[in-house]
Design an enzyme around this catalytic site. Structure first.
Site, PDB file in Angstrom:
ATOM      1  N   ASP A 206       0.832  -1.208   0.000  1.00 62.18           N
ATOM      2  CA  ASP A 206       0.000   0.000   0.000  1.00 62.18           C
ATOM      3  C   ASP A 206       0.868   1.259   0.000  1.00 62.18           C
ATOM      4  OD1 ASP A 206      -1.894   2.108   0.671  1.00 62.18           O
ATOM      5  OD2 ASP A 206      -3.266   0.478   1.201  1.00 62.18           O
TER       6      ASP A 206
ATOM      7  N   SER B 169      -7.130   4.253  -1.225  1.00 62.54           N
ATOM      8  CA  SER B 169      -6.934   2.810  -1.137  1.00 62.54           C
ATOM      9  C   SER B 169      -8.218   2.033  -1.426  1.00 62.54           C
ATOM     10  CB  SER B 169      -6.427   2.426   0.252  1.00 62.54           C
ATOM     11  OG  SER B 169      -5.175   3.000   0.478  1.00 62.54           O
TER      12      SER B 169
ATOM     13  N   ASP C   8      -9.680  -1.994   7.398  1.00 62.56           N
ATOM     14  CA  ASP C   8      -9.213  -0.895   6.554  1.00 62.56           C
ATOM     15  C   ASP C   8      -9.505  -1.223   5.082  1.00 62.56           C
ATOM     16  OD1 ASP C   8      -8.159   1.610   6.110  1.00 62.56           O
ATOM     17  OD2 ASP C   8      -6.087   0.940   6.071  1.00 62.56           O
TER      18      ASP C   8
ATOM     19  N   THR D 174      -8.111  -1.759   2.048  1.00 65.59           N
ATOM     20  CA  THR D 174      -7.616  -2.825   1.167  1.00 65.59           C
ATOM     21  C   THR D 174      -8.207  -4.191   1.521  1.00 65.59           C
ATOM     22  OG1 THR D 174      -5.565  -1.571   0.917  1.00 65.59           O
ATOM     23  CG2 THR D 174      -5.560  -3.842   0.120  1.00 65.59           C
TER      24      THR D 174
ATOM     25  N   GLU E 151      -1.055  -7.905   2.629  1.00 61.04           N
ATOM     26  CA  GLU E 151      -0.781  -6.476   2.420  1.00 61.04           C
ATOM     27  C   GLU E 151       0.299  -5.948   3.355  1.00 61.04           C
ATOM     28  OE1 GLU E 151      -3.205  -2.277   2.014  1.00 61.04           O
ATOM     29  OE2 GLU E 151      -3.607  -3.498   3.771  1.00 61.04           O
TER      30      GLU E 151
ATOM     31  N   HIS F 196       2.248   8.884   4.287  1.00 60.50           N
ATOM     32  CA  HIS F 196       1.367   9.971   4.745  1.00 60.50           C
ATOM     33  C   HIS F 196       2.081  10.869   5.739  1.00 60.50           C
ATOM     34  CE1 HIS F 196      -2.469   9.149   2.855  1.00 60.50           C
ATOM     35  NE2 HIS F 196      -2.336   7.870   3.121  1.00 60.50           N
TER      36      HIS F 196
ATOM     37  N   HIS G 164      -1.388   2.627  -5.136  1.00 58.46           N
ATOM     38  CA  HIS G 164      -1.043   4.007  -5.517  1.00 58.46           C
ATOM     39  C   HIS G 164       0.269   4.344  -4.838  1.00 58.46           C
ATOM     40  CE1 HIS G 164      -1.979   4.964  -1.418  1.00 58.46           C
ATOM     41  NE2 HIS G 164      -3.075   4.237  -1.560  1.00 58.46           N
TER      42      HIS G 164
HETATM   43 ZN    ZN Z   1      -3.514   2.754  -0.269  1.00 61.89          ZN
HETATM   44 ZN    ZN Z   2      -3.003   6.166   2.033  1.00 58.94          ZN
END
Ligand code: ZN
Ligand code: ZN
Ligand code: NAG
Ligand code: NAG
Ligand code: NAG
Length: 622
Positions: free
Chosen positions: A102, A150, A201, A203, A346, A355, A395
């Site tokens: 991620d 996401s 979350d 994903t 993941e 972030h 991404h």
């Molecule tokens: Zn993501």
């Molecule tokens: Zn993010």
């Protein structure tokens, strides 16, 4: 290049004058013969042409030899076909392991590779395992924005469709789309989800839940254990996010209601439940012969960043450890089946470090994912069942750059891995320690705070040249730009690592596979939905009937039972209906609408985010 090849590649000595040499050079560089000596022009040009040909041919031979050697060594260690038959169609029993990194963009690899070479004293050609398995790249935009989140990113993987930012396997028209995991379960495969963040979350949610908004994590928790139209579809769930499964009457819960999703999982859907490392190790010692379905919730929210986890590894397993347990368990559980398994793993927190703009945390997250990727490769090598591993990102996060201009003067061509190496904790750990310190007493003087910060910064960030201004900025930090951002920025600036955002970017991301021939449809540059379509193709799944079933069936959920949540009295009185949560945009605490296409931590909501980051982190959206 060997010595014996030198005569071919070395420029032949000129028998004549230096003029000849100049002419030859002109010809070689421009491809045009010179005009100075017309009589020998044709001959010279022919010679030059032959020379160029010789150089090119030699280069081609060398390239082919290297490629062949590489291919054949890969082939020797990997004699399997990945389950692809001679007709180019997948056949026989096979396993699909899909990994998501991620928020990991191409620059994350460059950052991590150089950091590792620096810290381990490795040569410049030392690569990550991922580097050696690069097969293509993915374009990531969503239906609502050039910059995906996401949720839309994972919906592309799970359903093979573009949707809007925030969508959990729901299409732009707010109808659910069947996922590869659901279809795999229907087709007789075993299924699993392994993550380092909350299982609710975006994903992981996209593979086994459907919600109009990613924020409906309480609802998503219920769906993931089976409380939704399809019943239980996941055989193995390992990760964090316990707080959304515990009733609001329990310590450590972050649910809004008193639904006990752990009890629901155990009583209604037959899950074995564990919530700690000791139980995890006990399962690990059973050599895969453990009871499925399994629900392992190993952290209240996120599993700590690898940089911090390394010091509490007796409390939390790593991504690779969780991956290995999942592989062993699913492999054992499908031993006597003619169908294999689908497992999604993941590396969730590469994104979180992006972030926060924390490169020291990010390189360890990427390494942890690289190790998990390697663990899956080793599993595929050793397992008798054919299988394919594909890994990609949803991404890029942070707009990461391995360079940073700090001053108006000419930029320096360098960045410093040493700074990342010196840090022994993440911004998150630092911010939590700082919060604890501030909460420890109400009478702390500014001087005491400065001393505490200096101590933390030198021992945990490995930074000794901090300035008074930096210390002041942290003491005076606002929720809009919390201490966490200041800690991360101190590292980034010194390392000369750049970031363009605290959100996501539209950069293309890499696609990796166990072997290029294992994922022929993903070689080259692709739209992200093709990744989902590839999974369906490889497992020979039909998602349409699942989509139909989801649309036709309704289910009574605790959410819809109290549908007054959404103000829909009809749904409330019927006791069901909106099982995916209301399609409208939820209001936040100030009754402002949350924009779909902004990073959910946008400035209006930063206060809540910052507060969440300081305590449980349960509200963080990525
Ligand atoms: Zn993501
Ligand atoms: Zn993010
Ligand atoms: C817990 O959830 C119930 C609804 O299930 C609600 O009535 C109650 O107010 C909640 N308690 C807290 C402390 O949030
Ligand atoms: C990293 O730590 C070492 C040992 O404490 C120190 O000598 C060095 O200056 C530090 N490097 C940076 C860039 O801070
Ligand atoms: C309320 O719920 C009912 C029953 O599920 C549904 O038919 C209706 O469209 C909903 N109304 C609104 C305004 O969402």
């Amino acid at each position: 290049m060997t010595r014996s090849e030198e005569p071919l590649l070395a420029r032949p000595a000129s028998p004549n004058s230096s003029t000849n040499e100049i002419e030859e050079e002109d010809a070689l560089l421009t491809g045009q013969p010179t005009n100075r000596s017309p009589t020998s022009k044709a001959r010279k040009w022919r010679e030059a042409g032959l020379f160029v040909w010789a150089v090119l041919a030699t280069a081609a031979v060398i390239v082919l030899a290297v490629v062949y050697q590489h291919e054949s060594s890969v082939a020797r260690s990997r004699p399997k076909t990945g389950g692809w038959g001679p007709d180019g169609k997948p056949s026989g029993k096979r396993n699909m392991i899909f990994m998501v990194s991620d928020g990991m963009g191409p620059t994350s690899l460059s950052l991590t590779r150089s950091w590792r070479q620096y810290t381990s004293g490795l040569p410049i050609d030392d690569l990550l395992v991922l580097d050696r398995h690069l097969i293509g790249s993915s374009r990531t935009r969503s239906s609502s924005s050039l910059v995906t989140d996401s949720a839309a990113g994972a919906t592309a993987f799970s359903c093979g469709f573009k949707s809007y930012n925030g969508a959990i396997s729901v299409l732009p028209d707010h109808t659910p789309c069947g996922t590869v995991l659901e279809a795999a379960k229907r087709a007789g495969y075993m299924t699993g989800l392994v993550v380092t963040t909350r299982l609710t979350d975006a994903t992981p949610a996209c593979f086994a839940a459907h919600a109009n908004r990613r924020e409906y994590e309480d609802l998503i928790a219920e769906q993931m254990v089976g409380h939704y139209p399809l019943g239980r579809v996941v055989d193995l769930l390992i990760g964090g996010g316990r707080c959304h499964f515990l009733p609001n009457t329990t310590e450590g819960s972050c649910r809004a209601d008193s639904t006990d999703v752990v009890a629901m999982a155990k009583d209604d859907f037959g899950y074995q439940y564990i919530d700690n490392r000791a139980d995890f190790d006990n399962l690990d010692n059973q050599n895969g012969h453990l009871d499925l379905p399994l629900l392992a919730l190993l952290a209240d929210t996120d599993i700590p960043y690898e940089i911090d986890r390394a010091q509490v590894s007796d409390v939390y397993p790593s991504e690779a450890e969780m991956a290995r347990l999942a592989l062993k368990a699913l492999s054992a559980a499908t031993k006597d089946s003619d169908k294999g398994f689908f497992l999604m793993i993941e590396g969730s927190r590469i994104d979180h470090a992006g972030h926060a703009n924390d490169p020291a945390a990010q390189v360890r997250e990427v390494m942890a994912h690289d190790e998990a990727f390697d663990a899956v490769l080793k599993f595929l090598d050793g397992d008798e069942t054919e299988g394919v591993l594909v890994s990609t990102s949803d991404h890029e996060t942070g707009g990461l750059a391995t360079a940073r201009q700090l001053h108006e003067s000419y930029p320096q061509y360098r960045w410093y891995p040493e700074v990342l190496a010196n840090a022994s904790h993440s911004y998150e750990f630092m911010a939590r320690e700082w919060r604890k310190y501030l909460d420890s007493s109400s009478s702390l003087s500014r001087g005491e705070k400065a001393i505490k910060l200096a101590d933390m910064i030198s021992s945990d960030l490995g930074i000794t040249d901090y300035s008074d201004d930096e210390i002041d900025a942290i003491i005076d930090a606002s929720p809009v730009w919390p201490p966490a951002y200041h800690f991360a920025d101190m590292i980034s600036r010194r390392a000369q690592v750049g970031w363009s955002t605290h959100g996501h970017s539209a950069a293309d991301v890499n696609i990796y596979a166990s072997h290029p021939t294992h994922a022929p449809g993903l070689v080259g540059n692709h739209e992200n939905i093709e990744v989902g379509q590839f999974i369906a193709e490889y497992l020979d799944l039909d998602l349409e009937p699942v989509t139909k079933e989801l649309r036709e069936k309704k289910v009574k959920t605790s959410y819809s039972a109290s549908a007054s949540h959404s103000g829909n009295q009809t749904a409330a009185s019927e006791g069901w209906g909106e099982w995916m949560g209301p399609p409208g945009l939820p209001a936040n605490d100030n009754a402002q609408l949350v924009s779909l296409d902004e990073y959910h931590g946008d400035f209006k909501h930063r206060k809540r985010e910052a507060e969440a980051a300081m305590d449980c982190g349960c509200g963080m959206k990525h």
